[in-house]
Each structure stands twice: as C-alpha cells, then as structure tokens.
Scaffold this motif. Structure first.
Motif, PDB file in Angstrom:
ATOM      1  N   MET A 248      23.806  26.117  45.111  1.00 39.54           N
ATOM      2  CA  MET A 248      24.901  26.895  45.715  1.00 39.54           C
ATOM      3  C   MET A 248      26.241  26.406  45.176  1.00 39.54           C
ATOM      4  O   MET A 248      26.483  25.212  45.104  1.00 39.54           O
ATOM      5  CB  MET A 248      24.875  26.747  47.242  1.00 39.54           C
ATOM      6  N   SER A 249      27.113  27.329  44.800  1.00 36.22           N
ATOM      7  CA  SER A 249      28.449  26.978  44.336  1.00 36.22           C
ATOM      8  C   SER A 249      29.285  26.429  45.487  1.00 36.22           C
ATOM      9  O   SER A 249      29.100  26.801  46.643  1.00 36.22           O
ATOM     10  CB  SER A 249      29.144  28.209  43.756  1.00 36.22           C
ATOM     11  N   LEU A 250      30.216  25.558  45.143  1.00 33.71           N
ATOM     12  CA  LEU A 250      31.171  25.096  46.139  1.00 33.71           C
ATOM     13  C   LEU A 250      32.082  26.251  46.557  1.00 33.71           C
ATOM     14  O   LEU A 250      32.287  26.517  47.737  1.00 33.71           O
ATOM     15  CB  LEU A 250      31.997  23.942  45.564  1.00 33.71           C
ATOM     16  N   LEU A 251      32.628  26.949  45.571  1.00 29.79           N
ATOM     17  CA  LEU A 251      33.492  28.109  45.812  1.00 29.79           C
ATOM     18  C   LEU A 251      32.944  29.273  44.994  1.00 29.79           C
ATOM     19  O   LEU A 251      32.725  29.143  43.787  1.00 29.79           O
ATOM     20  CB  LEU A 251      34.933  27.799  45.409  1.00 29.79           C
ATOM     21  N   GLU A 252      32.738  30.395  45.664  1.00 29.80           N
ATOM     22  CA  GLU A 252      32.104  31.553  45.018  1.00 29.80           C
ATOM     23  C   GLU A 252      32.896  32.810  45.345  1.00 29.80           C
ATOM     24  O   GLU A 252      33.189  33.092  46.507  1.00 29.80           O
ATOM     25  CB  GLU A 252      30.672  31.686  45.522  1.00 29.80           C
ATOM     26  N   ALA A 253      33.234  33.575  44.316  1.00 29.13           N
ATOM     27  CA  ALA A 253      33.893  34.874  44.492  1.00 29.13           C
ATOM     28  C   ALA A 253      33.035  35.950  43.844  1.00 29.13           C
ATOM     29  O   ALA A 253      32.485  35.736  42.764  1.00 29.13           O
ATOM     30  CB  ALA A 253      35.278  34.872  43.862  1.00 29.13           C
ATOM     31  N   ARG A 254      32.923  37.076  44.522  1.00 27.33           N
ATOM     32  CA  ARG A 254      32.153  38.194  43.998  1.00 27.33           C
ATOM     33  C   ARG A 254      32.960  39.482  44.131  1.00 27.33           C
ATOM     34  O   ARG A 254      33.389  39.848  45.237  1.00 27.33           O
ATOM     35  CB  ARG A 254      30.823  38.346  44.764  1.00 27.33           C
ATOM     36  N   GLY A 255      33.157  40.140  42.998  1.00 32.49           N
ATOM     37  CA  GLY A 255      33.813  41.437  42.983  1.00 32.49           C
ATOM     38  C   GLY A 255      35.250  41.436  43.482  1.00 32.49           C
ATOM     39  O   GLY A 255      35.718  42.464  43.989  1.00 32.49           O
TER      40      GLY A 255
ATOM     41  N   GLY B   7      49.688  49.215  43.239  1.00 33.88           N
ATOM     42  CA  GLY B   7      49.947  50.545  42.712  1.00 33.88           C
ATOM     43  C   GLY B   7      48.911  50.864  41.642  1.00 33.88           C
ATOM     44  O   GLY B   7      47.713  50.762  41.864  1.00 33.88           O
ATOM     45  N   GLY B   8      49.372  51.203  40.450  1.00 30.91           N
ATOM     46  CA  GLY B   8      48.452  51.507  39.359  1.00 30.91           C
ATOM     47  C   GLY B   8      48.036  50.288  38.556  1.00 30.91           C
ATOM     48  O   GLY B   8      47.230  50.409  37.631  1.00 30.91           O
ATOM     49  N   LEU B   9      48.591  49.114  38.889  1.00 33.45           N
ATOM     50  CA  LEU B   9      48.271  47.898  38.145  1.00 33.45           C
ATOM     51  C   LEU B   9      47.022  47.236  38.711  1.00 33.45           C
ATOM     52  O   LEU B   9      46.983  46.841  39.879  1.00 33.45           O
ATOM     53  CB  LEU B   9      49.446  46.911  38.216  1.00 33.45           C
ATOM     54  N   ARG B  10      45.988  47.102  37.885  1.00 37.77           N
ATOM     55  CA  ARG B  10      44.747  46.432  38.294  1.00 37.77           C
ATOM     56  C   ARG B  10      44.889  44.940  37.995  1.00 37.77           C
ATOM     57  O   ARG B  10      44.384  44.446  36.981  1.00 37.77           O
ATOM     58  CB  ARG B  10      43.556  47.031  37.545  1.00 37.77           C
ATOM     59  N   ALA B  11      45.583  44.220  38.879  1.00 43.75           N
ATOM     60  CA  ALA B  11      45.870  42.809  38.628  1.00 43.75           C
ATOM     61  C   ALA B  11      44.603  41.980  38.584  1.00 43.75           C
ATOM     62  O   ALA B  11      44.449  41.092  37.736  1.00 43.75           O
ATOM     63  CB  ALA B  11      46.826  42.278  39.701  1.00 43.75           C
ATOM     64  N   VAL B  12      43.690  42.224  39.517  1.00 43.66           N
ATOM     65  CA  VAL B  12      42.372  41.591  39.535  1.00 43.66           C
ATOM     66  C   VAL B  12      41.368  42.707  39.794  1.00 43.66           C
ATOM     67  O   VAL B  12      41.481  43.421  40.790  1.00 43.66           O
ATOM     68  CB  VAL B  12      42.267  40.493  40.621  1.00 43.66           C
ATOM     69  N   ASP B  13      40.388  42.845  38.920  1.00 39.86           N
ATOM     70  CA  ASP B  13      39.560  44.052  38.923  1.00 39.86           C
ATOM     71  C   ASP B  13      38.071  43.703  38.874  1.00 39.86           C
ATOM     72  O   ASP B  13      37.452  43.667  37.812  1.00 39.86           O
ATOM     73  CB  ASP B  13      39.951  44.913  37.714  1.00 39.86           C
ATOM     74  N   GLY B  14      37.505  43.367  40.046  1.00 38.58           N
ATOM     75  CA  GLY B  14      36.073  43.122  40.138  1.00 38.58           C
ATOM     76  C   GLY B  14      35.623  41.806  39.522  1.00 38.58           C
ATOM     77  O   GLY B  14      34.617  41.762  38.810  1.00 38.58           O
ATOM     78  N   VAL B  15      36.347  40.725  39.807  1.00 38.78           N
ATOM     79  CA  VAL B  15      36.065  39.432  39.179  1.00 38.78           C
ATOM     80  C   VAL B  15      35.015  38.645  39.965  1.00 38.78           C
ATOM     81  O   VAL B  15      35.128  38.487  41.180  1.00 38.78           O
ATOM     82  CB  VAL B  15      37.357  38.593  39.045  1.00 38.78           C
ATOM     83  N   ASP B  16      34.008  38.133  39.259  1.00 41.17           N
ATOM     84  CA  ASP B  16      33.044  37.174  39.791  1.00 41.17           C
ATOM     85  C   ASP B  16      33.421  35.790  39.276  1.00 41.17           C
ATOM     86  O   ASP B  16      33.820  35.630  38.111  1.00 41.17           O
ATOM     87  CB  ASP B  16      31.621  37.497  39.338  1.00 41.17           C
ATOM     88  N   PHE B  17      33.261  34.779  40.131  1.00 43.86           N
ATOM     89  CA  PHE B  17      33.679  33.435  39.751  1.00 43.86           C
ATOM     90  C   PHE B  17      32.901  32.404  40.559  1.00 43.86           C
ATOM     91  O   PHE B  17      32.628  32.613  41.744  1.00 43.86           O
ATOM     92  CB  PHE B  17      35.183  33.262  40.014  1.00 43.86           C
ATOM     93  N   ASP B  18      32.550  31.285  39.920  1.00 46.11           N
ATOM     94  CA  ASP B  18      31.879  30.175  40.600  1.00 46.11           C
ATOM     95  C   ASP B  18      32.534  28.862  40.200  1.00 46.11           C
ATOM     96  O   ASP B  18      32.783  28.626  39.003  1.00 46.11           O
ATOM     97  CB  ASP B  18      30.399  30.123  40.216  1.00 46.11           C
ATOM     98  N   LEU B  19      32.782  28.028  41.188  1.00 46.67           N
ATOM     99  CA  LEU B  19      33.290  26.674  40.957  1.00 46.67           C
ATOM    100  C   LEU B  19      32.285  25.700  41.547  1.00 46.67           C
ATOM    101  O   LEU B  19      31.959  25.771  42.740  1.00 46.67           O
ATOM    102  CB  LEU B  19      34.653  26.490  41.629  1.00 46.67           C
ATOM    103  N   ALA B  20      31.776  24.801  40.719  1.00 43.44           N
ATOM    104  CA  ALA B  20      30.775  23.838  41.165  1.00 43.44           C
ATOM    105  C   ALA B  20      31.445  22.585  41.712  1.00 43.44           C
ATOM    106  O   ALA B  20      32.585  22.261  41.361  1.00 43.44           O
ATOM    107  CB  ALA B  20      29.853  23.469  39.999  1.00 43.44           C
ATOM    108  N   ALA B  21      30.760  21.884  42.590  1.00 42.36           N
ATOM    109  CA  ALA B  21      31.263  20.620  43.113  1.00 42.36           C
ATOM    110  C   ALA B  21      31.476  19.646  41.960  1.00 42.36           C
ATOM    111  O   ALA B  21      30.654  19.543  41.050  1.00 42.36           O
ATOM    112  CB  ALA B  21      30.279  20.046  44.126  1.00 42.36           C
ATOM    113  N   GLY B  22      32.609  18.922  41.991  1.00 38.67           N
ATOM    114  CA  GLY B  22      32.887  17.917  40.977  1.00 38.67           C
ATOM    115  C   GLY B  22      33.247  18.454  39.608  1.00 38.67           C
ATOM    116  O   GLY B  22      33.248  17.723  38.621  1.00 38.67           O
TER     117      GLY B  22
END
Length: 235
Positions: free
Chosen positions: A1-8, A14-29
């Motif tokens: 399991m990731s320490l910090l996990e982001a999905r989608g 407005g029309g600016l897609r600053a963050v667009d469906g980002v997946d991300f994992d940060l592992a402990a240490g």
C-alpha cells in the motif's frame, strides 16, 4: 500500500485543465520529484494533495484513509506538511516562536514544546539562531527555518515546493544532505526546477505536462525518455 495515493485527480479553472486525471503514488521513505514545464500543473497538484485547493474529481488516500474532502489544517494533523515556493515565515517573530507555532499545529502538539522546537532547529542547523528575529535572517536561513517548521509538524509526508530557489551553490549542497537525512523517517515530494538536484536526490520522478502525467520512473528512465526530452529536458 502506498503512503500517499491519488487517483484521477482533476482541477480545472474555467477552460484551463490545470490537473487532468492524474494518478500518483508516494511510497514510505521515498524522495519523489515532480517536474515539468512552467504551467504544467505542479503547484496546483500539490495544492490538491495538501488541501489548499479543493478537488473537483478523483480521490486522495493517506495510509489507506480517504482524505479527499479534509481541509488543509486537518491534513496537517494527519501528517502532510507543505513548504512554499516563497518563504512563509513570520518575519516579526523569533526563530524559536516560528517553530513553536508549527509544533502547536502539528500531529504531536501535546508533547514538550521547547524540546520539540530545539529538535527541529537542530535538525536544520539553526539552534544557535533560536532567539534571532526571522526577518533578519538571510534568504538561505529563512528557507531552512521554513523547513524546520515543516519538520516540527512531525509529518509523514513533506512537500517541498522549489526549495532551492534563491539558494547559493554551497547552500544547495547542504540542502541535499539535509533532505537525504530525512528518509526513511519522512517521505519527501519535491517540486524542483534544478535538474541536478532532482537527478541527484530523487528515487522516482513524475513528469507533468499540460496537467497530465507525461512520464514516471527512475531518474535514468526519465532522462532517457524521448517524450520528456522533447517537452522539457531538451535533447
């Protein structure tokens, strides 16, 4: 399991897609660098992780717990600390008092205040400046003070946004040594334009471009990616 996990993770302005469906994992240490051209969505992305900007779609989990809707101050108490691209110390207060305020807002706020402040200042080499007024410190020392404030929160995750900006070459070397000393106790998410620092420190790198993940991998894998070279690093 990731320490910090982001999905989608998604955030449009407005029309600016600053963050667009980002997946991300940060592992402990782990020291994980987030890079990309100006306007790629890096600061918006970490603002979503820290709760400073609300998520429009997607989810964020810290040690398996859904924190997607928690406000920023609640995420600090859960263990996410965020130091800013521009120093955010209280210039009229002493170095000690700046760190003391952070201690009181962190996960270990009930522990010995003076001891916690001393430990954080010692970690960054500022113990001899505890009584100095923060606004009188050099820029490099103010960045170290901000880092001490972040560490005083007793974070699981420390997000550093452009920490070497404005530092002299000698100060950058000391900073790299300091970041290395934080792991595995703390996982570090590093947003940084200095590619020498990124390639030297990061275990893994995620590259954003136009709000989406362009590449991820080890420094060697990212450096060798044709897509990254074209969009960011240059051939």
């Amino acid at each position: 399991m990731s320490l910090l996990e982001a999905r989608g993770l998604t955030r449009h302005f407005g029309g600016l897609r600053a963050v667009d469906g980002v997946d991300f994992d940060l592992a402990a240490g782990e020291i994980h660098a987030l890079i990309g051209p100006n306007g790629a969505g890096k600061t918006t992305f970490v603002s979503l992780l820290s709760g400073r900007v609300p998520v429009q779609a997607g989810s964020i989990r810290l040690v398996g717990e859904d924190i997607t809707r928690l406000p920023a101050h609640a995420r600090v108490r859960k263990g996410i600390a965020y130091t800013f691209q521009i120093t955010s110390v209280f210039p009229g207060l002493s170095v000690f008092d700046n760190v003391a305020l952070a201690v009181q807002g962190g996960r270990g706020s009930a522990r010995d205040l003076r001891g916690a402040v001393a430990a954080a200042l010692s970690r960054v080499g500022l113990e001899a400046m505890a009584s100095d007024i923060a606004g009188t410190l050099s820029y490099g020392h103010q960045r170290l003070l901000e880092l001490a404030m972040g560490l005083a929160l007793q974070p699981r995750v420390l997000i550093l946004d452009e920490p070497t900006q404005g530092l002299a070459a000698g100060e950058i070397g000391n900073f790299k040594d300091l970041v290395r000393s934080l792991v595995p106790e703390v996982a570090v998410l590093l947003i940084e334009h200095n590619m020498e620092v990124v390639m030297d420190l990061a275990h893994r790198i995620t590259v954003l471009n136009f709000g989406q993940v362009l590449a991820r991998g080890t420094p060697a894998e990212v450096r060798a990616s044709p897509a990254v070279q074209e969009a960011y690093l240059g051939a």
